[in-house]
Design a protein around this motif. Structure first.
Motif, PDB file in Angstrom:
ATOM      1  N   CYS A 207       0.872  -1.251  -0.020  1.00 53.54           N
ATOM      2  CA  CYS A 207       0.069  -0.012   0.014  1.00 53.54           C
ATOM      3  C   CYS A 207       0.854   1.248  -0.067  1.00 53.54           C
ATOM      4  O   CYS A 207       1.992   1.512   0.674  1.00 53.54           O
ATOM      5  CB  CYS A 207      -0.935  -0.045   1.194  1.00 53.54           C
ATOM      6  N   ASN A 208       0.582   2.214  -0.845  1.00 57.00           N
ATOM      7  CA  ASN A 208       1.190   3.449  -0.671  1.00 57.00           C
ATOM      8  C   ASN A 208       0.860   4.277   0.283  1.00 57.00           C
ATOM      9  O   ASN A 208      -0.208   5.231   0.245  1.00 57.00           O
ATOM     10  CB  ASN A 208       0.837   4.274  -2.094  1.00 57.00           C
ATOM     11  N   VAL A 209       1.077   4.011   1.598  1.00 56.13           N
ATOM     12  CA  VAL A 209       0.565   4.452   2.750  1.00 56.13           C
ATOM     13  C   VAL A 209       0.419   5.818   2.790  1.00 56.13           C
ATOM     14  O   VAL A 209      -0.671   6.445   3.160  1.00 56.13           O
ATOM     15  CB  VAL A 209       1.551   3.961   3.964  1.00 56.13           C
ATOM     16  N   LYS A 210       1.332   6.799   2.480  1.00 62.66           N
ATOM     17  CA  LYS A 210       1.370   8.149   2.524  1.00 62.66           C
ATOM     18  C   LYS A 210       0.407   8.913   1.649  1.00 62.66           C
ATOM     19  O   LYS A 210       0.163  10.049   1.815  1.00 62.66           O
ATOM     20  CB  LYS A 210       2.875   8.690   2.248  1.00 62.66           C
ATOM     21  N   ALA A 211      -0.079   8.007   0.880  1.00 62.72           N
ATOM     22  CA  ALA A 211      -0.974   8.652  -0.140  1.00 62.72           C
ATOM     23  C   ALA A 211      -2.637   8.470   0.692  1.00 62.72           C
ATOM     24  O   ALA A 211      -3.228   9.139   0.331  1.00 62.72           O
ATOM     25  CB  ALA A 211      -1.263   7.772  -1.375  1.00 62.72           C
ATOM     26  N   TYR A 212      -2.685   7.697   1.789  1.00 61.72           N
ATOM     27  CA  TYR A 212      -3.940   7.725   2.377  1.00 61.72           C
ATOM     28  C   TYR A 212      -3.833   8.074   3.853  1.00 61.72           C
ATOM     29  O   TYR A 212      -4.801   8.338   4.469  1.00 61.72           O
ATOM     30  CB  TYR A 212      -4.276   6.051   2.360  1.00 61.72           C
ATOM     31  N   ASN A 213      -2.744   8.216   4.670  1.00 61.47           N
ATOM     32  CA  ASN A 213      -2.621   8.390   6.120  1.00 61.47           C
ATOM     33  C   ASN A 213      -3.358   9.527   6.475  1.00 61.47           C
ATOM     34  O   ASN A 213      -4.008   9.488   7.543  1.00 61.47           O
ATOM     35  CB  ASN A 213      -1.108   8.042   6.536  1.00 61.47           C
ATOM     36  N   ARG A 214      -3.256  10.867   5.905  1.00 59.90           N
ATOM     37  CA  ARG A 214      -3.805  11.967   6.285  1.00 59.90           C
ATOM     38  C   ARG A 214      -5.559  11.739   6.156  1.00 59.90           C
ATOM     39  O   ARG A 214      -5.872  12.159   7.268  1.00 59.90           O
ATOM     40  CB  ARG A 214      -3.422  12.929   5.473  1.00 59.90           C
ATOM     41  N   TYR A 215      -5.893  11.353   5.364  1.00 59.11           N
ATOM     42  CA  TYR A 215      -7.344  10.866   5.065  1.00 59.11           C
ATOM     43  C   TYR A 215      -7.722   9.863   6.219  1.00 59.11           C
ATOM     44  O   TYR A 215      -8.934  10.353   6.685  1.00 59.11           O
ATOM     45  CB  TYR A 215      -7.643  10.216   3.699  1.00 59.11           C
ATOM     46  N   LEU A 216      -7.167   9.061   6.238  1.00 59.42           N
ATOM     47  CA  LEU A 216      -7.559   7.961   7.414  1.00 59.42           C
ATOM     48  C   LEU A 216      -7.373   8.429   8.861  1.00 59.42           C
ATOM     49  O   LEU A 216      -8.294   8.317   9.626  1.00 59.42           O
ATOM     50  CB  LEU A 216      -6.721   6.804   7.287  1.00 59.42           C
ATOM     51  N   ARG A 217      -6.343   9.357   8.932  1.00 59.32           N
ATOM     52  CA  ARG A 217      -6.122  10.063  10.417  1.00 59.32           C
ATOM     53  C   ARG A 217      -7.638  10.915  10.726  1.00 59.32           C
ATOM     54  O   ARG A 217      -7.944  11.125  11.586  1.00 59.32           O
ATOM     55  CB  ARG A 217      -5.111  11.061  10.093  1.00 59.32           C
ATOM     56  N   ASP A 218      -7.834  11.904   9.621  1.00 57.74           N
ATOM     57  CA  ASP A 218      -9.203  12.469   9.909  1.00 57.74           C
ATOM     58  C   ASP A 218     -10.252  11.658  10.006  1.00 57.74           C
ATOM     59  O   ASP A 218     -11.152  12.214  10.907  1.00 57.74           O
ATOM     60  CB  ASP A 218      -9.299  13.506   8.474  1.00 57.74           C
ATOM     61  N   LEU A 219     -10.334  10.574   9.282  1.00 54.97           N
ATOM     62  CA  LEU A 219     -11.809   9.763   9.724  1.00 54.97           C
ATOM     63  C   LEU A 219     -11.555   9.339  11.252  1.00 54.97           C
ATOM     64  O   LEU A 219     -12.644   9.315  11.732  1.00 54.97           O
ATOM     65  CB  LEU A 219     -11.526   8.671   8.834  1.00 54.97           C
ATOM     66  N   ILE A 220     -10.410   9.360  11.815  1.00 59.53           N
ATOM     67  CA  ILE A 220     -10.451   8.716  13.338  1.00 59.53           C
ATOM     68  C   ILE A 220     -10.568  10.023  13.958  1.00 59.53           C
ATOM     69  O   ILE A 220     -11.310   9.773  15.000  1.00 59.53           O
ATOM     70  CB  ILE A 220      -9.047   8.095  13.482  1.00 59.53           C
ATOM     71  N   ILE A 221     -10.046  10.889  13.573  1.00 62.13           N
ATOM     72  CA  ILE A 221     -10.439  12.344  14.563  1.00 62.13           C
ATOM     73  C   ILE A 221     -11.808  12.629  14.543  1.00 62.13           C
ATOM     74  O   ILE A 221     -12.189  12.917  15.576  1.00 62.13           O
ATOM     75  CB  ILE A 221      -9.668  13.450  13.890  1.00 62.13           C
ATOM     76  N   ALA A 222     -12.566  12.343  13.392  1.00 59.78           N
ATOM     77  CA  ALA A 222     -13.895  12.745  13.198  1.00 59.78           C
ATOM     78  C   ALA A 222     -14.836  11.458  13.853  1.00 59.78           C
ATOM     79  O   ALA A 222     -16.114  11.965  14.130  1.00 59.78           O
ATOM     80  CB  ALA A 222     -14.321  12.908  11.727  1.00 59.78           C
ATOM     81  N   GLY A 223     -14.157  10.637  14.352  1.00 58.21           N
ATOM     82  CA  GLY A 223     -15.092   9.629  15.104  1.00 58.21           C
ATOM     83  C   GLY A 223     -15.628   8.557  14.217  1.00 58.21           C
ATOM     84  O   GLY A 223     -16.426   7.823  14.604  1.00 58.21           O
ATOM     85  N   LYS A 224     -15.367   8.597  12.602  1.00 53.70           N
ATOM     86  CA  LYS A 224     -16.057   7.910  11.924  1.00 53.70           C
ATOM     87  C   LYS A 224     -15.153   6.509  11.921  1.00 53.70           C
ATOM     88  O   LYS A 224     -15.738   5.374  11.494  1.00 53.70           O
ATOM     89  CB  LYS A 224     -15.988   8.542  10.576  1.00 53.70           C
TER      90      LYS A 224
END
Length: 242
Positions: A207-224
């Motif tokens: 997986c190209n982790v750095k292409a997704y990690n900010r988006y995934l971080r924001d999903l966690i912060i938003a509680g989703k």
């Protein structure tokens, strides 16, 4: 993940106290592949394309169905990632009760392959084949000898024509401990004729982790997204070292 405690003289982008997440495939961020977002295939990083840890994001339509073979951390996260955008049905196949319960807790349908033919059971429940399937284990998991192709064969049987196969399972170019000489050289027997007949698409590689990690971080912060469900035990670093 963690918090930066110290920085060296050559560090310019981080300071003490910054929260960081380090992906399993370390990339330098400067080569041509990194600049195109393909950080899993970095040509200058510490691991580059030789790393054997693999993960692949599989596209899902909002009403699609998915089967995940293997309910370890990768499989559970794949199921979680499919549930979040609203996949109609997500099946998770394994034999460990605790893993299957974890899959059910996040809204997936668990299938114990020791109690039934997993493919036939999923087709029966979903009244047909699934849109996508993921190999998150790569071995038979019955505790006997490895069968490197068994999950791939299940996926070919189970996935509808023109569907997709995601293969983050651990397949390597050479494996001295493989059960036969072909697998030891990275060659696996596969029903390629059926694969071609059904027009299935393959997605493999890290997986190209750095292409997704900010988006995934924001999903966690938003509680989703709540990936903490995958943690079964907590220990201190001192306990681990000891």
């Amino acid at each position: 993940m963690g918090i930066v405690e110290e920085v060296g003289s050559g560090v310019t982008l981080l300071t003490r106290g910054d929260r960081v997440v380090v992906p399993f495939n370390v990339a330098d961020g400067r080569c041509c592949n990194c600049e195109e977002g393909k950080t899993a295939f970095c040509t200058g990083g510490a691991y580059g394309s030789s790393s054997v840890a693999r993960r692949r994001t599989v596209e899902l339509c909002s009403r699609g169905s998915l089967a995940v073979f293997g309910a370890g951390p990768v499989g559970l996260m794949a199921g979680h990632s499919a549930v979040l955008p609203g996949a109609a049905r997500v099946f998770v196949v394994d034999r460990v009760p605790e893993r299957l319960r974890a899959a059910e807790a996040m809204g997936c349908i668990s299938v114990d392959f020791t109690e039934c033919d997993a493919v036939e059971q999923i087709i029966k429940v979903s009244n047909g084949m699934v849109d996508r399937s993921i190999d998150a284990q790569a071995i038979d998991s019955r505790g006997s000898s490895e069968q490197p192709n068994v999950v791939l064969e299940y996926m070919i049987r189970l996935t509808r024509p023109c569907g997709g196969l995601g293969i983050p399972g651990l397949y390597v170019p050479s494996d001295p401990g493989a059960p036969d000489t072909a697998a030891a050289k990275g060659s696996i027997s596969l029903s390629f004729g059926k694969l071609l007949e059904k027009g299935l698409r393959l997605a493999t590689g890290q997986c190209n982790v750095k292409a997704y990690n900010r988006y995934l971080r924001d999903l966690i912060i938003a509680g989703k997204a709540k990936p903490s469900f995958v943690v079964s035990h907590e220990i201190t670093l001192d306990d681990h070292i000891g």
